[in-house]
Enzyme design. Structure first.
Site, PDB file in Angstrom:
ATOM      1  CB  SER A 126     -51.516  33.082 -21.192  1.00 58.00           C
ATOM      2  OG  SER A 126     -52.759  33.713 -21.158  1.00 58.00           O
ATOM      3  CE1 TYR A 151     -50.795  34.011 -27.344  1.00 59.11           C
ATOM      4  CE2 TYR A 151     -52.679  33.868 -25.862  1.00 59.11           C
ATOM      5  CZ  TYR A 151     -51.364  34.226 -26.104  1.00 59.11           C
ATOM      6  OH  TYR A 151     -50.617  34.785 -25.095  1.00 59.11           O
ATOM      7  CE  LYS A 155     -48.406  32.382 -24.918  1.00 59.56           C
ATOM      8  NZ  LYS A 155     -46.999  32.675 -25.140  1.00 59.56           N
TER       9      LYS A 155
HETATM   10  P1  NAD Z   1     -45.481  41.674 -27.868  1.00 54.88           P
HETATM   11  O1  NAD Z   1     -46.070  41.330 -29.179  1.00 54.88           O
HETATM   12  O2  NAD Z   1     -45.437  43.104 -27.464  1.00 54.88           O
HETATM   13  O3  NAD Z   1     -44.011  41.073 -27.731  1.00 54.88           O
HETATM   14  C1  NAD Z   1     -43.612  39.905 -28.382  1.00 54.88           C
HETATM   15  C2  NAD Z   1     -42.329  40.242 -29.131  1.00 54.88           C
HETATM   16  O4  NAD Z   1     -41.863  39.057 -29.778  1.00 54.88           O
HETATM   17  C3  NAD Z   1     -42.531  41.295 -30.216  1.00 54.88           C
HETATM   18  O5  NAD Z   1     -41.533  42.292 -30.055  1.00 54.88           O
HETATM   19  C4  NAD Z   1     -42.334  40.538 -31.535  1.00 54.88           C
HETATM   20  O6  NAD Z   1     -41.736  41.349 -32.516  1.00 54.88           O
HETATM   21  C5  NAD Z   1     -41.441  39.406 -31.082  1.00 54.88           C
HETATM   22  N1  NAD Z   1     -41.527  38.164 -31.878  1.00 54.88           N
HETATM   23  C6  NAD Z   1     -42.631  37.478 -32.228  1.00 54.88           C
HETATM   24  N2  NAD Z   1     -42.290  36.365 -32.902  1.00 54.88           N
HETATM   25  C7  NAD Z   1     -40.930  36.358 -32.974  1.00 54.88           C
HETATM   26  C8  NAD Z   1     -39.978  35.480 -33.543  1.00 54.88           C
HETATM   27  N3  NAD Z   1     -40.345  34.374 -34.202  1.00 54.88           N
HETATM   28  N4  NAD Z   1     -38.673  35.776 -33.412  1.00 54.88           N
HETATM   29  C9  NAD Z   1     -38.271  36.899 -32.766  1.00 54.88           C
HETATM   30  N5  NAD Z   1     -39.123  37.763 -32.217  1.00 54.88           N
HETATM   31  C10 NAD Z   1     -40.440  37.492 -32.320  1.00 54.88           C
HETATM   32  O7  NAD Z   1     -46.293  40.815 -26.773  1.00 54.88           O
HETATM   33  P2  NAD Z   1     -46.231  40.871 -25.182  1.00 54.88           P
HETATM   34  O8  NAD Z   1     -47.553  41.355 -24.715  1.00 54.88           O
HETATM   35  O9  NAD Z   1     -45.005  41.504 -24.731  1.00 54.88           O
HETATM   36  O10 NAD Z   1     -46.185  39.315 -24.868  1.00 54.88           O
HETATM   37  C11 NAD Z   1     -44.974  38.646 -24.570  1.00 54.88           C
HETATM   38  C12 NAD Z   1     -45.301  37.190 -24.287  1.00 54.88           C
HETATM   39  O11 NAD Z   1     -46.224  37.109 -23.193  1.00 54.88           O
HETATM   40  C13 NAD Z   1     -45.937  36.448 -25.440  1.00 54.88           C
HETATM   41  O12 NAD Z   1     -45.455  35.123 -25.442  1.00 54.88           O
HETATM   42  C14 NAD Z   1     -47.420  36.457 -25.083  1.00 54.88           C
HETATM   43  O13 NAD Z   1     -48.099  35.384 -25.655  1.00 54.88           O
HETATM   44  C15 NAD Z   1     -47.330  36.320 -23.579  1.00 54.88           C
HETATM   45  N6  NAD Z   1     -48.522  36.805 -22.872  1.00 54.88           N
HETATM   46  C16 NAD Z   1     -48.964  38.089 -23.116  1.00 54.88           C
HETATM   47  C17 NAD Z   1     -50.094  38.553 -22.456  1.00 54.88           C
HETATM   48  C18 NAD Z   1     -50.637  39.929 -22.743  1.00 54.88           C
HETATM   49  O14 NAD Z   1     -51.815  40.165 -22.490  1.00 54.88           O
HETATM   50  N7  NAD Z   1     -49.847  40.862 -23.240  1.00 54.88           N
HETATM   51  C19 NAD Z   1     -50.758  37.728 -21.531  1.00 54.88           C
HETATM   52  C20 NAD Z   1     -50.254  36.447 -21.284  1.00 54.88           C
HETATM   53  C21 NAD Z   1     -49.132  35.993 -21.975  1.00 54.88           C
HETATM   54  C1  WQD Z   2     -60.597  42.174 -20.556  1.00 54.73           C
HETATM   55  C2  WQD Z   2     -62.048  42.427 -20.235  1.00 54.73           C
HETATM   56  C3  WQD Z   2     -63.569  41.957 -22.029  1.00 54.73           C
HETATM   57  C4  WQD Z   2     -62.148  45.075 -24.722  1.00 54.73           C
HETATM   58  C5  WQD Z   2     -56.782  38.432 -23.303  1.00 54.73           C
HETATM   59  C6  WQD Z   2     -56.397  37.079 -23.840  1.00 54.73           C
HETATM   60  C7  WQD Z   2     -55.573  36.346 -22.822  1.00 54.73           C
HETATM   61  C8  WQD Z   2     -54.374  37.175 -22.378  1.00 54.73           C
HETATM   62  C9  WQD Z   2     -54.770  38.552 -21.978  1.00 54.73           C
HETATM   63  C10 WQD Z   2     -52.493  36.541 -23.705  1.00 54.73           C
HETATM   64  C11 WQD Z   2     -62.981  41.351 -20.758  1.00 54.73           C
HETATM   65  C12 WQD Z   2     -63.582  43.422 -21.693  1.00 54.73           C
HETATM   66  C13 WQD Z   2     -62.316  44.244 -23.640  1.00 54.73           C
HETATM   67  C14 WQD Z   2     -63.155  46.016 -25.028  1.00 54.73           C
HETATM   68  C15 WQD Z   2     -64.431  45.235 -23.140  1.00 54.73           C
HETATM   69  N1  WQD Z   2     -53.435  37.332 -23.444  1.00 54.73           N
HETATM   70  N2  WQD Z   2     -63.440  44.311 -22.857  1.00 54.73           N
HETATM   71  N3  WQD Z   2     -64.262  46.055 -24.211  1.00 54.73           N
HETATM   72  O1  WQD Z   2     -59.883  38.734 -22.897  1.00 54.73           O
HETATM   73  O2  WQD Z   2     -59.268  38.838 -20.442  1.00 54.73           O
HETATM   74  O3  WQD Z   2     -57.556  38.271 -22.102  1.00 54.73           O
HETATM   75  O4  WQD Z   2     -55.576  39.164 -22.988  1.00 54.73           O
HETATM   76  O5  WQD Z   2     -52.225  35.491 -23.233  1.00 54.73           O
HETATM   77  O6  WQD Z   2     -55.181  35.152 -23.417  1.00 54.73           O
HETATM   78  O7  WQD Z   2     -57.580  36.366 -24.134  1.00 54.73           O
HETATM   79  O8  WQD Z   2     -58.373  40.573 -22.006  1.00 54.73           O
HETATM   80  O9  WQD Z   2     -58.204  42.998 -22.316  1.00 54.73           O
HETATM   81  O10 WQD Z   2     -59.300  41.606 -24.130  1.00 54.73           O
HETATM   82  O11 WQD Z   2     -60.468  41.922 -21.955  1.00 54.73           O
HETATM   83  O12 WQD Z   2     -65.447  45.296 -22.450  1.00 54.73           O
HETATM   84  O13 WQD Z   2     -63.076  46.776 -25.997  1.00 54.73           O
HETATM   85  O14 WQD Z   2     -62.457  43.643 -20.887  1.00 54.73           O
HETATM   86  O15 WQD Z   2     -64.871  41.503 -22.302  1.00 54.73           O
HETATM   87  O16 WQD Z   2     -63.990  41.185 -19.815  1.00 54.73           O
HETATM   88  P1  WQD Z   2     -58.900  39.043 -21.871  1.00 54.73           P
HETATM   89  P2  WQD Z   2     -59.028  41.832 -22.684  1.00 54.73           P
END
Ligand code: NAD
Ligand code: WQD
Length: 339
Positions: A126, A151, A155
């Site tokens: 991330s 969290y 990562k």
């Molecule tokens: P999500 O929660 O929709 O998907 C994760 C899936 O993993 C879920 O279906 C959950 O049921 C499953 N899961 C969790 N723990 C598990 C376990 N121990 N065994 C089996 N299944 C398990 O999340 P997402 O948004 O699809 O994110 C996927 C990956 O990308 C995650 O590692 C997340 O940290 C990373 N990521 C997400 C974002 C974001 O903003 N969505 C940003 C950067 C990184």
């Molecule tokens: C985006 C922008 C908020 C909600 C997070 C995690 C990051 C990654 C992605 C997993 C920011 C603003 C938000 C609201 C708002 N996940 N905002 N009102 O914080 O950039 O990243 O998700 O790895 O680790 O921290 O994403 O969508 O929460 O916010 O104004 O109700 O929207 O301040 O500027 P963020 P976000």
């Protein structure tokens, strides 16, 4: 063998979109998910979109014996590891839950890969690893900042675990993809993000406000040192992000990786403010959103966006979807969920 991929967390938001792109590119997909943050609807969605039903195994990646059976009974040499918890605030309140799930699941997978001679692994990292970066846009060489949440720390730690496992095992190759802000949904509206409870992320909050489930969107801060005072982020369409996984798996499968451990930013390279995103949503969907300016949210960085040169040049990948198409897809998905 060779064209099969194990997708952990494949019932989730990014995993389900990636499964679709993998299947459409000719890969056989085996999904393992414990459904802790998803349901079987996404597996049905994948089947409907592709016409192919992926193999689905309900199991916890931390359960080594269950995962051993997955490795025993299925042939694949690439793994994409999405399975993790992802709520930043919850990770501050319940750190052990996050360290246990996010690290133990990954270590379990990596140990089994070594034991069963499976070579390639992609890890979902991330942009959070960059924290409040001093130089923008961030490149893969921009130093990581100490994590500000458990969290984020999982990562960073998982990236280091992958690097060290690759260094110690000649027959493992890994790529960490650092996602920026994934948004949107599949254009079919058959799969998308399913936040539980009040959404933390901006786009689900916007779509739920438009749907009348939330009364009003709070824009967290209009007094940042940015062009319009709101924060800047790099919003990447989830289908574009899914395609990045396919090219990264291709690269590993074909042995084209230059180093056995590589890191790539996956973003658009374009900063977008919160106000721009809200306006973009209104325009793309011809509606008005109820919003107000609220105080800054603790822990937010002012701005972060990606330098995507490495992914463009090495993976031959770039973000293609237009932001307004993405925001239309997000709204179509929200309406589909509420049907
Ligand atoms: P999500 O929660 O929709 O998907 C994760 C899936 O993993 C879920 O279906 C959950 O049921 C499953 N899961 C969790 N723990 C598990 C376990 N121990 N065994 C089996 N299944 C398990 O999340 P997402 O948004 O699809 O994110 C996927 C990956 O990308 C995650 O590692 C997340 O940290 C990373 N990521 C997400 C974002 C974001 O903003 N969505 C940003 C950067 C990184
Ligand atoms: C985006 C922008 C908020 C909600 C997070 C995690 C990051 C990654 C992605 C997993 C920011 C603003 C938000 C609201 C708002 N996940 N905002 N009102 O914080 O950039 O990243 O998700 O790895 O680790 O921290 O994403 O969508 O929460 O916010 O104004 O109700 O929207 O301040 O500027 P963020 P976000």
């Amino acid at each position: 063998m060779g064209k099969s991929v194990l997708v952990t967390g494949g019932a989730g938001y990014i995993g389900s979109h990636t499964a679709v792109e993998l299947i459409n590119s000719g890969y056989e997909v085996i999904i393992v998910d414990n459904l802790s943050n998803s349901d079987r609807g996404s597996i049905e969605g994948i089947s409907k979109i592709t016409g192919v039903e992926p193999k689905f195994i309900e199991a916890d990646c931390c359960d080594k014996e269950a995962m051993r059976r997955v490795f025993e009974e299925n042939e694949f040499d690439s793994v994409i590891h999405f399975a993790a918890y992802k709520a930043v605030g919850e990770s501050v309140a319940e750190p052990a839950k996050y360290y246990r799930n996010n690290l133990l699941s990954f270590i379990t997978i990596l140990e089994l890969m070594v034991e069963y001679g499976r070579r390639n692994v992609l890890f979902s990292s991330s942009a959070t690893v960059y924290g409040d970066a001093e130089q923008l846009p961030v490149t893969e060489l921009t130093p990581r900042k100490p994590a500000t949440s458990p969290y984020g720390n999982t990562k960073q730690m998982a990236e280091d675990i992958l690097r060290d496992m690759v260094a110690a095992n000649d027959n493992i190759a890994g790529i960490a993809l650092r996602y920026f802000n994934p948004i949107g949904a599949h254009p079919s509206a058959l799969i998308g993000e399913l936040p539980r409870g009040v959404p933390n992320n901006l786009v689900p909050y916007i779509t739920q406000t438009a749907a009348g489930i939330r009364e009003c969107l709070s824009i967290f801060g209009d007094d940042y040192d940015t062009p319009d005072g709101s924060c800047l982020r790099d919003y990447i369409d989830v289908v574009d992000l899914a395609r990045a996984h396919v090219v990264a798996v291709d690269r590993l499968s074909n042995g084209r990786n230059k180093d056995r451990y590589e890191v790539f930013n996956v973003g658009t390279g374009r900063p977008v403010s919160v106000f721009e995103l809200v306006r973009g949503f209104e325009e793309a969907n011809s509606l008005k959103l109820n919003y107000r300016v609220a105080p800054r949210r603790a822990g937010d960085v002012k701005a972060v966006w990606a330098d995507t040169t490495l992914a463009n040049e090495e993976l031959g990948w770039r973000a293609e979807r237009d932001l307004s198409d993405t925001l239309r897809a997000a709204w179509e998905w929200e309406k589909h969920v509420r049907q």
